[in-house]
Enzyme design. Structure first.
Site, PDB file in Angstrom:
ATOM      1  N   GLY A   1       0.831  -1.210   0.000  1.00 14.48           N
ATOM      2  CA  GLY A   1       0.000   0.000   0.000  1.00 14.48           C
ATOM      3  C   GLY A   1       0.861   1.253   0.000  1.00 14.48           C
ATOM      4  O   GLY A   1       0.605   2.186   0.761  1.00 14.48           O
TER       5      GLY A   1
ATOM      6  N   SER B   1       1.556   3.410  -2.570  1.00 18.24           N
ATOM      7  CA  SER B   1       1.386   4.435  -3.615  1.00 18.24           C
ATOM      8  C   SER B   1       1.006   5.779  -3.007  1.00 18.24           C
ATOM      9  O   SER B   1       1.069   6.808  -3.671  1.00 18.24           O
ATOM     10  CB  SER B   1       0.337   3.995  -4.646  1.00 18.24           C
ATOM     11  OG  SER B   1      -0.914   3.799  -4.023  1.00 18.24           O
ATOM     12  N   ARG B   2       0.566   5.781  -1.751  1.00 17.48           N
ATOM     13  CA  ARG B   2       0.214   7.065  -1.098  1.00 17.48           C
ATOM     14  C   ARG B   2       0.258   6.910   0.421  1.00 17.48           C
ATOM     15  O   ARG B   2       0.501   5.817   0.931  1.00 17.48           O
ATOM     16  CB  ARG B   2      -1.154   7.541  -1.559  1.00 17.48           C
ATOM     17  CG  ARG B   2      -2.295   6.597  -1.221  1.00 17.48           C
ATOM     18  CD  ARG B   2      -3.584   7.145  -1.830  1.00 17.48           C
ATOM     19  NE  ARG B   2      -4.634   6.162  -1.917  1.00 17.48           N
ATOM     20  CZ  ARG B   2      -5.537   5.936  -0.975  1.00 17.48           C
ATOM     21  NH1 ARG B   2      -5.496   6.620   0.146  1.00 17.48           N
ATOM     22  NH2 ARG B   2      -6.473   5.036  -1.151  1.00 17.48           N
TER      23      ARG B   2
ATOM     24  N   TYR C   1     -12.691  -2.615  12.233  1.00  9.84           N
ATOM     25  CA  TYR C   1     -11.306  -2.111  12.182  1.00  9.84           C
ATOM     26  C   TYR C   1     -10.532  -2.500  13.447  1.00  9.84           C
ATOM     27  O   TYR C   1      -9.396  -2.991  13.380  1.00  9.84           O
ATOM     28  CB  TYR C   1     -11.351  -0.595  12.007  1.00  9.84           C
ATOM     29  CG  TYR C   1     -10.027   0.068  11.714  1.00  9.84           C
ATOM     30  CD1 TYR C   1      -9.449  -0.001  10.452  1.00  9.84           C
ATOM     31  CD2 TYR C   1      -9.359   0.795  12.698  1.00  9.84           C
ATOM     32  CE1 TYR C   1      -8.235   0.636  10.182  1.00  9.84           C
ATOM     33  CE2 TYR C   1      -8.159   1.432  12.437  1.00  9.84           C
ATOM     34  CZ  TYR C   1      -7.602   1.353  11.176  1.00  9.84           C
ATOM     35  OH  TYR C   1      -6.399   1.974  10.909  1.00  9.84           O
TER      36      TYR C   1
ATOM     37  N   ALA D   1     -11.158  -4.944  15.567  1.00  9.32           N
ATOM     38  CA  ALA D   1     -10.935  -6.397  15.635  1.00  9.32           C
ATOM     39  C   ALA D   1      -9.806  -6.817  14.689  1.00  9.32           C
ATOM     40  O   ALA D   1      -8.940  -7.630  15.050  1.00  9.32           O
ATOM     41  CB  ALA D   1     -12.228  -7.140  15.285  1.00  9.32           C
TER      42      ALA D   1
END
Ligand code: NAP
Length: 268
Positions: A15, A17-18, A176, A178
């Site tokens: 992840g 790219s940003r 989120y 969990a």
């Protein structure tokens, strides 16, 4: 600022790219690492475009920093390979790791950063919201570790980007919280299982970091967060990167199975 050297270390950041991932990847490449920039190839090609832009930015800042020879690298250009996969998809992740093996032969540092947020109270949380978050934020980390484990060099590093929500989740974060608590538990098991190969595994638990993940925060919501944070500001991606680089460095080789909150003292 501490100048770490990761000369020719092969670093995979998912992840990237940003957001936080992009900052982590850039920090490693500027310190001489061979970057493996993972992005998710969305149908519109936006992430690929962002990833390519990031490499271009890196080339400019990297060559500007070279006269100082700060990173110890002998390369005149940053080395950064673009690779894509949906972390939820096991065969895609397995294929990505095979691609990495043929490109650079292995991985020294794996940073599992890809993640999504779909906050809803239990009443409004759809089955899809539950599964999307669990599959991206927890199963995705499992896939990347599972298929990277044979590629990881002895003495390697795994750093999982969890969240303070994995320790103290908020209203509306059942999915989120969990998933991130799962990442923390998973990291502790990895630390035990991989210790015989001198691979360390740690998690980072950021608080509120300014990226697009936060969405368009209303000024009053932002002020409310800031009021609760002892250091009186939101976090920046580089606050997370600085901790990641430390946990990837030689100096941290006796630290494993730990969770490091990066919160400005929030919820301490
Ligand atoms: P971000 O800007 O939204 O970046 C998340 C990255 O993950 C994006 O590049 C995204 O790609 C990628 N991703 C999402 N789903 C994916 C999938 N199925 N396969 C591959 N890649 C996928 O978010 P961020 O704020 O930088 O967050 C990075 C990490 O930090 C996340 O794990 C997040 O949970 C954690 N974190 C963030 C904060 C915060 O306040 N920002 C706080 C605590 C923890 P797309 O562009 O396709 O979505």
């Amino acid at each position: 600022m501490i100048q770490y050297q990761f000369t020719n270390k092969r670093v995979l950041v998912t992840g990237a790219s940003r957001g936080i991932g992009a900052n982590i990847l850039q920090s490693f490449v500027r310190a001489g690492a061979i970057g493996l920039l993972h992005y998710w190839d969305d149908p519109k090609g936006e992430n690929r475009h962002d990833a390519q832009q990031l490499v271009e930015t890196l080339k400019i800042s990297y060559s500007a920093s070279l006269p100082n020879a700060q990173n110890g690298s002998t390369n005149s250009e940053p080395i950064c390979h673009l690779i894509s996969a949906d972390v939820r998809n096991a065969p895609e992740v397995e294929g990505m790791m095979k691609q990495i093996q043929s490109l650079v032969g292995g991985i020294d540092i794996l940073v599992n950063n890809a993640g999504i947020l779909r906050d809803r109270t239990l009443r409004k949380l759809s089955i899809e919201d539950w599964h999307d978050v669990m599959e991206t934020n927890l199963t995705g980390v499992f896939h990347c570790c599972k298929y990277a484990q044979d590629l990881l060099a002895e003495g390697g590093r795994i750093i999982n980007i969890a969240s303070i929500a994995g320790i103290t989740p908020f209203h509306g974060q059942s999915n989120y919280g969990a998933a991130k608590a799962g990442v923390i538990a998973f990291t502790k098991v990895l630390a035990k299982e991989l210790a015989r190969r001198k691979i360390t595994a740690n998690a980072i638990a950021p608080g509120v970091i300014q990226t697009t993940m936060l969405g368009e925060l209303k000024p009053e919501v932002m002020q409310d967060y800031i009021r609760q944070i002892p250091l009186a500001r939101l976090g920046k991606p580089e606050d997370v990167s600085n901790a990641v680089l430390f946990l990837a460095s030689e100096e941290s080789n006796y630290i494993t199975g730990q969770v490091l909150p990066i919160t400005g003292g929030w919820l301490a």
